[in-house]
Design an enzyme around this catalytic site. Structure first.
Site, PDB file in Angstrom:
ATOM      1  N   GLU A 134     -49.341  11.083 -12.316  1.00 17.40           N
ATOM      2  CA  GLU A 134     -50.592  11.640 -11.819  1.00 17.40           C
ATOM      3  C   GLU A 134     -50.313  13.015 -11.214  1.00 17.40           C
ATOM      4  OE1 GLU A 134     -49.905   8.289 -11.075  1.00 17.40           O
ATOM      5  OE2 GLU A 134     -51.268   7.700 -12.680  1.00 17.40           O
ATOM      6  N   TYR A 150     -59.242  -1.122 -19.033  1.00 20.45           N
ATOM      7  CA  TYR A 150     -58.362  -1.898 -18.155  1.00 20.45           C
ATOM      8  C   TYR A 150     -58.238  -3.349 -18.606  1.00 20.45           C
ATOM      9  CZ  TYR A 150     -57.765   1.856 -14.796  1.00 20.45           C
ATOM     10  OH  TYR A 150     -57.402   3.032 -14.193  1.00 20.45           O
ATOM     11  N   CYS A 179     -54.996  -2.367 -21.255  1.00 21.14           N
ATOM     12  CA  CYS A 179     -53.723  -1.799 -20.772  1.00 21.14           C
ATOM     13  C   CYS A 179     -53.106  -2.649 -19.673  1.00 21.14           C
ATOM     14  CB  CYS A 179     -53.918  -0.362 -20.321  1.00 21.14           C
ATOM     15  SG  CYS A 179     -55.013  -0.126 -18.896  1.00 21.14           S
ATOM     16  N   CYS A 220     -48.270   3.030 -17.789  1.00 18.97           N
ATOM     17  CA  CYS A 220     -49.480   3.722 -18.217  1.00 18.97           C
ATOM     18  C   CYS A 220     -49.128   4.734 -19.298  1.00 18.97           C
ATOM     19  CB  CYS A 220     -50.120   4.431 -17.026  1.00 18.97           C
ATOM     20  SG  CYS A 220     -51.540   5.449 -17.466  1.00 18.97           S
ATOM     21  N   HIS A 257     -63.899   3.450 -19.538  1.00 19.18           N
ATOM     22  CA  HIS A 257     -62.593   3.378 -18.893  1.00 19.18           C
ATOM     23  C   HIS A 257     -62.390   2.016 -18.217  1.00 19.18           C
ATOM     24  CE1 HIS A 257     -58.953   5.443 -18.267  1.00 19.18           C
ATOM     25  NE2 HIS A 257     -59.038   5.511 -16.948  1.00 19.18           N
ATOM     26  N   GLU A 274     -53.216   1.150  -9.192  1.00 20.03           N
ATOM     27  CA  GLU A 274     -54.211   1.729 -10.096  1.00 20.03           C
ATOM     28  C   GLU A 274     -55.257   0.697 -10.491  1.00 20.03           C
ATOM     29  OE1 GLU A 274     -54.309   4.568 -14.034  1.00 20.03           O
ATOM     30  OE2 GLU A 274     -53.213   2.691 -14.101  1.00 20.03           O
ATOM     31  N   CYS A 300     -55.659   7.077 -22.663  1.00 16.46           N
ATOM     32  CA  CYS A 300     -56.938   6.362 -22.605  1.00 16.46           C
ATOM     33  C   CYS A 300     -58.051   7.220 -22.008  1.00 16.46           C
ATOM     34  CB  CYS A 300     -56.794   5.082 -21.791  1.00 16.46           C
ATOM     35  SG  CYS A 300     -55.507   3.992 -22.376  1.00 16.46           S
ATOM     36  N   THR A 345     -54.261  11.292 -14.342  1.00 19.64           N
ATOM     37  CA  THR A 345     -53.272  10.581 -15.143  1.00 19.64           C
ATOM     38  C   THR A 345     -52.941  11.373 -16.406  1.00 19.64           C
ATOM     39  OG1 THR A 345     -54.052   8.446 -14.340  1.00 19.64           O
ATOM     40  CG2 THR A 345     -52.824   8.448 -16.409  1.00 19.64           C
TER      41      THR A 345
END
Length: 491
Positions: free
Chosen positions: A258, A297, A300, A100, A293, A456, A104, A191
């Protein structure tokens, strides 16, 4: 200031007075801490690729606010092409880090808050939109990393923010002043919070009139007085603290991050406030941010999936079974699932539309379909990767065993020599290479990297039920019923 380099970004973090706690203690040099630095390296890659001529066209773009060249992570989407390029950029970074890369959430917050503040001002005559434009111009001009903070602890989830026994379960106003507000509360699972220069705080749910003091959106520097972070644990994370354990770590260079972000009476000046009591717009910000968001996904997680598929293929090759039809079929299935996720990310982007504020929003239904698939497909991709790799990925002796010179064999063989002998790969492949790919897969499927990929995929950007609620809202069942009635001749 021009675009920052990766090294300039890392050095900029050292100038912050960010308060970080881990294992019950304050971490003074958190930038170089072995458990944190891999996540910083991930963010640094977003700066490095923007400087690389090979990727600059994808990683940078002309700002709609200033006309200057900016990192795409600070950009307001101006077309469906921008939305598509966002997904392509995210896939690229997933391929480069297998983790990650954390920017984003800020990018998605920028676009959600930008369009929402325009409509809040339109109704209430406030100045939030101008506040936000000035803030984002500052971010773009200085190429800053900004964390998007949405998820509150929530406490008793059957109760609204104003009904909680502890008002801090949702970020809220504790004092109103002429020059700003004082806020308290926390945001969970944040994150990239430690690696960010600033934060944008947003509501986490739709709210009613009684929740005015909790209907908030604002920007805050990461090292603001009264703000601190408690670092979150990940599976196998303390391997990063071991000496000479880069193989056992799996992905020694990159990683996710996180933290629990705590606000203890933090002052927010008026110029950084984007929502302050207009409760009927809390849900709009949540819905738009979640949509962006969930689109993310489709990029990413696909990029990371590319690396998992490649690692599984290498494991098969090192084991000497790459030509087996069953292995080939598993790799095909993994690729099919991964590309399906990418299709969803591209689809919701291509069907985007212009908001009243002028930036572009994705198709919300397709974005939620994208994320719903992400809650499932990476789990199957990981299962197939584990199937191909075999049990060695979770039973292999440690790196210290492979390098041990302790004699155990009758002919003077060391533990290291014994391990290297019995865990040898096919001819032409070193035992160490086999070690590395097995530990890498363990990390991706079960370890710290799995937090940012597999787990995640389930909970990031909302748990599966959150997408199903949005799919129900956006699915237009009544319209579909009418299609059937028209064709069937039902009046």
């Amino acid at each position: 200031m021009a675009l920052m380099t990766a090294n300039e970004y890392i050095e900029s973090l050292r100038k912050l007075n960010t308060r970080v706690y881990m294992f019950g203690e304050k971490i003074d040099n958190w930038v170089d801490h072995p458990m944190i630095r891999p996540s910083i390296n991930c963010v640094a890659m977003t700066y490095a690729l923007a400087q690389d001529p090979q990727y600059a066209e994808l990683m940078t773009v002309q700002s709609s606010l200033t006309g200057k060249t900016v990192n795409r992570f600070t950009h307001l989407h101006q077309s469906t092409e921008d939305l598509i390029n966002k997904v392509k950029m995210q896939r690229l970074l997933g391929q480069k880090t297998a983790s990650c890369f954390q920017r984003c959430v800020g990018m998605d917050a920028f676009n959600a808050v930008y369009s929402s503040t325009y409509e809040i001002d339109e109704k209430h005559g406030t100045h939030y939109h101008e506040n936000f434009k000035k803030f984002l111009t500052f971010v773009q001009d200085n190429d800053l990393t900004v964390d998007g903070a949405m998820t509150d602890p929530k406490g008793d989830r059957s109760k609204a923010p104003s009904q909680q026994a502890d008002p801090d379960m949702y970020v809220h106003v504790v004092e109103r002043r002429e020059d700003g507000i004082v806020v308290s509360g926390a945001k969970c699972h944040q994150t990239g919070s430690i690696n960010s220069h600033w934060h944008i705080f947003m509501p986490t749910i739709a709210m009613g009139e009684a929740d005015r003091d909790w209907a908030l959106s604002f920007a805050c520097p990461t090292d603001a007085e009264g703000m601190y972070m408690i670092y979150g644990r990940q599976s196998c994370d303390t391997r990063k603290l071991e000496e000479n354990a880069d193989i056992d770590v799996g992905n020694a260079k990159f990683g996710g991050q996180e933290a629990l972000v705590v606000l203890d009476h933090v002052f927010i000046p008026n110029e950084y406030i984007f929502l302050n009591g207009e409760y009927e717009f809390a849900g709009m910000i949540v819905e738009r941010f979640a949509g962006y968001h969930r689109q993310s996904y489709g990029g990413c997680k696909v990029g990371v999936g590319d690396v998992v598929i490649g690692a599984a293929a290498l494991a098969a090759e090192y084991n000497g079974v790459e030509k087996a039809s069953a292995v080939k079929d598993k790799l095909i299935e993994m690729t099919h699932l991964n590309e399906t996720l990418y299709c969803c990310g591209i689809a919701c982007s291509s069907q985007g539309f212009k908001t009243k504020a002028g930036n572009y929003q994705i198709d919300l239904l397709l974005a939620n379909v994208c994320k719903q698939n992400v809650t499932r497909f990476p789990y199957e991709i990981v299962r197939l990767a584990e199937d191909i790799a075999g049990g060695l990925m979770v039973t292999m002796p440690s790196q210290k065993d492979f390098s041990s010179d302790t004699v155990v064999g009758r002919n003077g063989e060391t533990i290291g020599e014994i391990c290297s002998k019995f865990f040898a790969a096919r001819e032409g492949v070193s035992t160490e290479d086999r070690q590395r790919i097995m530990r890498f897969l363990e990390n991706m499927c079960l370890g710290a990297a799995a937090v940012g990929y597999r787990t995640e995929s389930m909970h990031g950007a909302g748990s599966p039920q959150a997408q199903r609620i949005m799919i129900a809202r956006q699915g237009n069942i009544q319209g579909k019923k009418q299609f059937a009635k028209d064709i069937a001749g039902i009046q």
